[in-house]
Design a protein around this motif. Sequence first.
Motif, mmCIF file in Angstrom:
data_model
loop_
_atom_site.group_PDB
_atom_site.id
_atom_site.type_symbol
_atom_site.label_atom_id
_atom_site.label_comp_id
_atom_site.label_asym_id
_atom_site.label_seq_id
_atom_site.Cartn_x
_atom_site.Cartn_y
_atom_site.Cartn_z
ATOM 1 N N THR A 119 -0.521 6.888 -4.885
ATOM 2 C CA THR A 119 -0.235 5.469 -4.808
ATOM 3 C C THR A 119 0.945 5.185 -5.718
ATOM 4 O O THR A 119 1.056 5.753 -6.796
ATOM 5 N N GLY A 162 -5.751 5.111 -1.252
ATOM 6 C CA GLY A 162 -6.644 5.490 -2.331
ATOM 7 C C GLY A 162 -6.157 6.763 -2.973
ATOM 8 O O GLY A 162 -6.940 7.628 -3.305
ATOM 9 N N ASN A 209 -5.241 8.326 -5.757
ATOM 10 C CA ASN A 209 -5.312 8.241 -7.210
ATOM 11 C C ASN A 209 -5.833 9.519 -7.848
ATOM 12 O O ASN A 209 -6.449 9.497 -8.898
ATOM 13 N N PHE A 247 -4.151 0.072 -7.943
ATOM 14 C CA PHE A 247 -4.675 -0.712 -6.827
ATOM 15 C C PHE A 247 -3.595 -1.623 -6.259
ATOM 16 O O PHE A 247 -2.843 -2.241 -7.013
ATOM 17 N N ARG A 261 -6.409 4.649 -12.386
ATOM 18 C CA ARG A 261 -6.296 4.365 -10.954
ATOM 19 C C ARG A 261 -5.357 3.182 -10.757
ATOM 20 O O ARG A 261 -5.266 2.296 -11.607
ATOM 21 N N ASN A 282 0.823 -1.212 0.000
ATOM 22 C CA ASN A 282 0.000 0.000 0.000
ATOM 23 C C ASN A 282 0.857 1.262 0.000
ATOM 24 O O ASN A 282 0.597 2.208 0.728
#
Length: 171
Positions: free
Chosen positions: A76, A66, A68, A121, A119, A48
């Motif tokens: 990130t 989160g 992004n 993840f 984005r 993370n």
Amino acid sequence: FIDDDALASPTWLEELVRVFEAEGPTCGGVGGLVVNENDPQRAVQAMNNTINTLGEPVEWHVAPSGFNVPDADEFTFFMGANMAFRRAAILAAGGFDETYRYPFEDADLSVQVIKAGYRLFHHPRAVVHHRPAPSHNRRDAHDPGYQAFARHQMYFALKFSKRPVPACVRG
């Protein structure tokens, strides 16, 4: 992408693909957990991750990030030992910036992909076991190559920070 001194878990690729499929075309990349196998406690090396515009990384968070937002001050990012990107996202980001050799090439691409509107993840079950090996930048497993690190962090800060150049230099 995986480092030459790393070993992916047997389901690594399946786990990465699962996130791409679940998140759809705006998912520009997926990264996973990196375990440092040179550490006697097998410490988490990356999970993370986020990085700010001055190139100051946070290499692991307990909860998923989160970060992004294209115009944010923190993003990130993935550790190069464990990252996958959608080809369209790499192209939209302009590819890898060849100014970097190591480190920061991974963080730069991550930020550029976010700035291109995708984005990123993190996925904790996409695990890579890393044994940091000596290289031209790292004399041994515990020496990250501070000269290259400082040079590339400065370039990263000058590229992404909204601060004036003197503020980037002072930090």
